[in-house]
Every structure is written in C-alpha cells, then in structure tokens.
Scaffold this motif. Structure first.
Motif, PDB file in Angstrom:
ATOM      1  N   VAL A   1       4.466   6.560  -0.318  1.00 44.05           N
ATOM      2  CA  VAL A   1       5.137   6.688   0.975  1.00 44.05           C
ATOM      3  C   VAL A   1       5.896   5.555   1.777  1.00 44.05           C
ATOM      4  O   VAL A   1       5.979   4.540   0.985  1.00 44.05           O
ATOM      5  CB  VAL A   1       4.089   7.462   1.953  1.00 44.05           C
ATOM      6  CG1 VAL A   1       3.253   8.505   1.624  1.00 44.05           C
ATOM      7  CG2 VAL A   1       2.989   6.215   2.250  1.00 44.05           C
ATOM      8  N   SER A   2       6.346   5.766   2.838  1.00 44.72           N
ATOM      9  CA  SER A   2       6.981   4.810   3.450  1.00 44.72           C
ATOM     10  C   SER A   2       6.019   3.859   4.368  1.00 44.72           C
ATOM     11  O   SER A   2       5.059   4.250   4.771  1.00 44.72           O
ATOM     12  CB  SER A   2       8.019   5.272   4.464  1.00 44.72           C
ATOM     13  OG  SER A   2       7.422   6.060   5.488  1.00 44.72           O
ATOM     14  N   PRO A   3       6.682   2.546   4.276  1.00 43.35           N
ATOM     15  CA  PRO A   3       5.557   1.612   5.249  1.00 43.35           C
ATOM     16  C   PRO A   3       5.294   2.031   6.475  1.00 43.35           C
ATOM     17  O   PRO A   3       4.231   2.184   7.326  1.00 43.35           O
ATOM     18  CB  PRO A   3       6.188   0.339   5.354  1.00 43.35           C
ATOM     19  CG  PRO A   3       7.268   0.473   4.058  1.00 43.35           C
ATOM     20  CD  PRO A   3       7.593   1.970   3.494  1.00 43.35           C
ATOM     21  N   SER A   4       6.661   2.807   7.182  1.00 42.76           N
ATOM     22  CA  SER A   4       6.233   3.238   8.553  1.00 42.76           C
ATOM     23  C   SER A   4       5.361   4.579   8.543  1.00 42.76           C
ATOM     24  O   SER A   4       4.521   4.648   9.575  1.00 42.76           O
ATOM     25  CB  SER A   4       7.652   3.831   9.225  1.00 42.76           C
ATOM     26  OG  SER A   4       8.324   4.844   8.442  1.00 42.76           O
ATOM     27  N   LEU A   5       5.186   5.311   7.652  1.00 42.24           N
ATOM     28  CA  LEU A   5       4.197   6.214   7.586  1.00 42.24           C
ATOM     29  C   LEU A   5       2.764   5.813   7.499  1.00 42.24           C
ATOM     30  O   LEU A   5       1.783   6.196   8.278  1.00 42.24           O
ATOM     31  CB  LEU A   5       4.444   7.436   6.241  1.00 42.24           C
ATOM     32  CG  LEU A   5       3.570   8.654   6.400  1.00 42.24           C
ATOM     33  CD1 LEU A   5       3.629   9.390   7.651  1.00 42.24           C
ATOM     34  CD2 LEU A   5       3.680   9.321   5.322  1.00 42.24           C
ATOM     35  N   VAL A   6       2.584   4.723   6.587  1.00 42.40           N
ATOM     36  CA  VAL A   6       1.409   3.875   6.469  1.00 42.40           C
ATOM     37  C   VAL A   6       0.998   3.450   7.835  1.00 42.40           C
ATOM     38  O   VAL A   6      -0.309   3.636   8.363  1.00 42.40           O
ATOM     39  CB  VAL A   6       1.212   2.748   5.580  1.00 42.40           C
ATOM     40  CG1 VAL A   6       0.120   2.043   5.680  1.00 42.40           C
ATOM     41  CG2 VAL A   6       1.525   3.675   4.118  1.00 42.40           C
TER      42      VAL A   6
ATOM     43  N   PHE B   1       0.746  -1.112  -0.095  1.00 43.16           N
ATOM     44  CA  PHE B   1      -0.107   0.091  -0.203  1.00 43.16           C
ATOM     45  C   PHE B   1       0.941   1.276  -0.014  1.00 43.16           C
ATOM     46  O   PHE B   1       0.564   2.088  -0.792  1.00 43.16           O
ATOM     47  CB  PHE B   1      -0.816  -0.012   1.231  1.00 43.16           C
ATOM     48  CG  PHE B   1      -1.984   1.231   1.249  1.00 43.16           C
ATOM     49  CD1 PHE B   1      -3.060   1.025   0.427  1.00 43.16           C
ATOM     50  CD2 PHE B   1      -1.631   2.252   2.044  1.00 43.16           C
ATOM     51  CE1 PHE B   1      -4.111   2.039   0.257  1.00 43.16           C
ATOM     52  CE2 PHE B   1      -2.901   3.227   2.090  1.00 43.16           C
ATOM     53  CZ  PHE B   1      -3.769   3.270   1.220  1.00 43.16           C
ATOM     54  N   ALA B   2       1.986   1.304   0.714  1.00 43.31           N
ATOM     55  CA  ALA B   2       2.830   2.418   0.924  1.00 43.31           C
ATOM     56  C   ALA B   2       3.413   2.673  -0.152  1.00 43.31           C
ATOM     57  O   ALA B   2       3.652   3.895  -0.880  1.00 43.31           O
ATOM     58  CB  ALA B   2       4.148   1.981   2.003  1.00 43.31           C
ATOM     59  N   GLN B   3       3.946   1.730  -1.166  1.00 43.46           N
ATOM     60  CA  GLN B   3       4.475   1.719  -2.505  1.00 43.46           C
ATOM     61  C   GLN B   3       3.341   2.248  -3.621  1.00 43.46           C
ATOM     62  O   GLN B   3       3.628   3.228  -4.101  1.00 43.46           O
ATOM     63  CB  GLN B   3       4.989   0.442  -3.074  1.00 43.46           C
ATOM     64  CG  GLN B   3       5.743   0.535  -4.569  1.00 43.46           C
ATOM     65  CD  GLN B   3       6.328  -0.765  -4.818  1.00 43.46           C
ATOM     66  OE1 GLN B   3       6.131  -1.673  -4.323  1.00 43.46           O
ATOM     67  NE2 GLN B   3       7.087  -0.610  -5.881  1.00 43.46           N
ATOM     68  N   ALA B   4       2.336   1.957  -3.345  1.00 41.85           N
ATOM     69  CA  ALA B   4       0.916   2.261  -4.350  1.00 41.85           C
ATOM     70  C   ALA B   4       0.810   3.932  -4.140  1.00 41.85           C
ATOM     71  O   ALA B   4       0.793   4.616  -4.925  1.00 41.85           O
ATOM     72  CB  ALA B   4       0.008   1.697  -4.124  1.00 41.85           C
ATOM     73  N   VAL B   5       1.173   4.304  -2.678  1.00 38.45           N
ATOM     74  CA  VAL B   5       0.480   5.688  -2.504  1.00 38.45           C
ATOM     75  C   VAL B   5       1.670   6.584  -2.716  1.00 38.45           C
ATOM     76  O   VAL B   5       1.737   7.763  -2.587  1.00 38.45           O
ATOM     77  CB  VAL B   5      -0.184   5.688  -0.989  1.00 38.45           C
ATOM     78  CG1 VAL B   5      -0.252   7.080  -0.725  1.00 38.45           C
ATOM     79  CG2 VAL B   5      -1.266   4.848  -1.052  1.00 38.45           C
TER      80      VAL B   5
END
Length: 98
Positions: A59-64, A53-57
């Motif tokens: 942003v970083s996974p930690s932000l998600v 999801f982070a890659q699609a949006v």
C-alpha cells in the motif's frame, strides 16, 4: 433492473439508515466486526519506517499513516495481512522478500 430487485435494494437501504440512526437493532448473528489491527505497533515491532512497511504490505505510505492515525480502516486483503502480522510478526520477513 427488475422491479422486485429494485424494491429489495430500497428496503435494504432504508434498513441500513434505520440501523445507523439507532432506530433498529439488527440481530447479533447479522453483526460482523473485525478488530482494528494495531498498525503502528505492528510496524514498530518489525522495526520498519512507514515507507518500508507500506512497501511490504503493498500500500502507499500515506495509507499506512492514515491507518495509524485511525483516519482510515484497513479492509479486504490489507486487513487480512495486518491481522496475520499481528498473530505472527515473523511473516513481515516473507512480505519484505516478495
């Protein structure tokens, strides 16, 4: 910096502090709120892991993870993308393809 501009900035900061402390109530037309998107629900509906999801949006996974735990609030283009996904979950396919 121009003294008039500086004085306006100081006045604005003082007003902000007074609003924050509950001493002043701004008029309703000056209050703008964006609803917090249900990030985890959006991601789970798409069937994606946080990393995907982070890659699609974009942003970083930690932000998600921070969004999902409500430790941080999405803003700017991320907020707009999340609100678009809330209204049209099929857009995730477009984001994944980019």
């Amino acid at each position: 910096m121009d003294k008039e501009l500086f004085d306006d900035l100081v006045k604005s900061m003082e007003e902000m502090v007074a609003i924050h402390n509950g001493e002043v109530q701004p008029p309703p037309e000056r209050i703008h709120r964006h609803p917090m998107p249900a990030v985890k629900e959006i991601r789970e509906t798409a069937g994606l892991k946080q990393e995907e999801f982070a890659q699609a949006v974009g942003v970083s996974p930690s932000l998600v993870q921070s969004w999902e735990q409500k430790r941080r609030i999405p803003s700017g283009s991320s907020l707009k993308i999340l609100l678009m996904l809330e209204h049209n979950p099929a857009l995730i396919k477009v984001l994944l393809a980019i």
